[in-house]
Design a protein around this motif. Sequence first.
Motif, mmCIF file in Angstrom:
data_model
loop_
_atom_site.group_PDB
_atom_site.id
_atom_site.type_symbol
_atom_site.label_atom_id
_atom_site.label_comp_id
_atom_site.label_asym_id
_atom_site.label_seq_id
_atom_site.Cartn_x
_atom_site.Cartn_y
_atom_site.Cartn_z
ATOM 1 N N PRO A 42 17.535 -33.868 -30.023
ATOM 2 C CA PRO A 42 16.310 -34.398 -29.396
ATOM 3 C C PRO A 42 16.087 -35.885 -29.705
ATOM 4 C CG PRO A 42 15.737 -33.066 -31.309
ATOM 5 C CD PRO A 42 17.222 -32.911 -31.103
ATOM 6 N N ASP A 43 15.314 -36.550 -28.842
ATOM 7 C CA ASP A 43 15.003 -37.976 -29.040
ATOM 8 C C ASP A 43 13.904 -38.173 -30.071
ATOM 9 O OD1 ASP A 43 16.767 -38.997 -27.097
ATOM 10 O OD2 ASP A 43 15.395 -38.349 -25.529
ATOM 11 N N LEU A 44 13.077 -37.146 -30.230
ATOM 12 C CA LEU A 44 11.947 -37.259 -31.160
ATOM 13 C C LEU A 44 11.508 -35.845 -31.545
ATOM 14 C CD1 LEU A 44 8.979 -39.668 -30.903
ATOM 15 C CD2 LEU A 44 8.437 -37.263 -30.991
ATOM 16 N N ILE A 45 10.976 -35.722 -32.763
ATOM 17 C CA ILE A 45 10.499 -34.405 -33.212
ATOM 18 C C ILE A 45 9.027 -34.496 -33.608
ATOM 19 C CG2 ILE A 45 10.742 -32.584 -34.963
ATOM 20 C CD1 ILE A 45 13.735 -33.412 -35.155
ATOM 21 N N LEU A 46 8.238 -33.575 -33.066
ATOM 22 C CA LEU A 46 6.855 -33.396 -33.515
ATOM 23 C C LEU A 46 6.895 -32.220 -34.470
ATOM 24 C CD1 LEU A 46 5.014 -33.632 -30.078
ATOM 25 C CD2 LEU A 46 4.951 -35.332 -31.896
ATOM 26 N N LEU A 63 16.510 -33.083 -42.565
ATOM 27 C CA LEU A 63 16.998 -33.904 -41.452
ATOM 28 C C LEU A 63 17.319 -35.327 -41.897
ATOM 29 C CD1 LEU A 63 14.640 -32.720 -38.593
ATOM 30 C CD2 LEU A 63 17.082 -32.246 -38.813
ATOM 31 N N LYS A 64 16.470 -35.862 -42.770
ATOM 32 C CA LYS A 64 16.653 -37.257 -43.170
ATOM 33 C C LYS A 64 17.829 -37.454 -44.125
ATOM 34 C CE LYS A 64 13.419 -38.994 -40.592
ATOM 35 N NZ LYS A 64 13.732 -39.871 -39.458
ATOM 36 N N THR A 65 18.406 -36.365 -44.632
ATOM 37 C CA THR A 65 19.598 -36.527 -45.482
ATOM 38 C C THR A 65 20.878 -36.288 -44.675
ATOM 39 O OG1 THR A 65 19.438 -34.220 -46.163
ATOM 40 C CG2 THR A 65 18.496 -35.851 -47.661
ATOM 41 N N HIS A 71 18.488 -40.381 -37.873
ATOM 42 C CA HIS A 71 17.944 -41.398 -36.961
ATOM 43 C C HIS A 71 16.855 -40.828 -36.044
ATOM 44 C CE1 HIS A 71 20.801 -39.214 -34.520
ATOM 45 N NE2 HIS A 71 20.087 -39.600 -33.490
ATOM 46 N N ILE A 72 16.730 -39.497 -35.966
ATOM 47 C CA ILE A 72 15.751 -38.901 -35.042
ATOM 48 C C ILE A 72 14.337 -39.151 -35.575
ATOM 49 C CG2 ILE A 72 14.936 -36.784 -33.917
ATOM 50 C CD1 ILE A 72 17.730 -35.580 -34.367
ATOM 51 N N ALA A 94 9.135 -38.961 -42.772
ATOM 52 C CA ALA A 94 8.481 -38.952 -41.458
ATOM 53 C C ALA A 94 8.181 -40.394 -41.034
ATOM 54 C CB ALA A 94 7.193 -38.142 -41.517
ATOM 55 N N ASP A 95 8.276 -40.662 -39.735
ATOM 56 C CA ASP A 95 8.070 -42.019 -39.237
ATOM 57 C C ASP A 95 6.606 -42.281 -38.918
ATOM 58 O OD1 ASP A 95 11.051 -43.021 -38.589
ATOM 59 O OD2 ASP A 95 10.875 -40.880 -38.226
#
Length: 221
Positions: A42-46, A63-65, A71-72, A94-95
């Motif tokens: 996916p391009d972005l995750i909520l 995910l971040k590891t 990069h998502i 989280a971004d």
Amino acid sequence: MIIEDEESIVTLVKYNLEKEGYKVFSNSNGEKALEHIKEIAPDLILLDWMLPNLSGIEICKILKTEKKHKHIPIIMLTAKGEEEDKIRGLNSGADDYITKPFSHKELIARVNALLRRVNPSVSEDIVEYEDLKVDRIERKVFREKKEIKLGPTEFKLLNFLIKNPKRVYSREQLLENIWSDNINVENRTIDVHIRRLRQAININSKKNYIRTVRSAGYALD
Ligand code: CA
């Protein structure tokens, strides 16, 4: 992709994002979501904070590891308004975060802004890769300023691949993102459309922009 166990939120978020032209996948279970992320990229995750079994924070950390997924961009959905929790969410990678209850206008604005920030080519009206140009408003494609006529499926394919040039997509990922309404599509069909797209965009040009990666898939490269 939205990962959330409250069905009413999923339904509303889906409705509002689809109205904006986004394709939305949903998961209520963290472990299944991680599998699904591998499939569709996916391009972005909520991401909801409070989920049964795997929490949002844990999913975010996982995910971040991972090299393939870090990069998502992730927006945490949280009912917690506490400063400390927001900091914990951002520290886990989280971004952005959004506190429930949120207005859908705000959610859409945050989604658009984050996508623009991390990957301008996902949300821009006109996206270019070298001498290739896709106009999403007029649904037109140009190479070296000359218009190229594409069929609807070839247009969707190119529009998808140009979001992340050089990234290799498997046939399964292309299938999920482009043909998701049709479960009877075979790999052969994907190859046929790729061939048509390649013939159309590479005409009179020396550079071949669609790269076949053996036993992996295709990339715009
Ligand atoms: Ca929840």
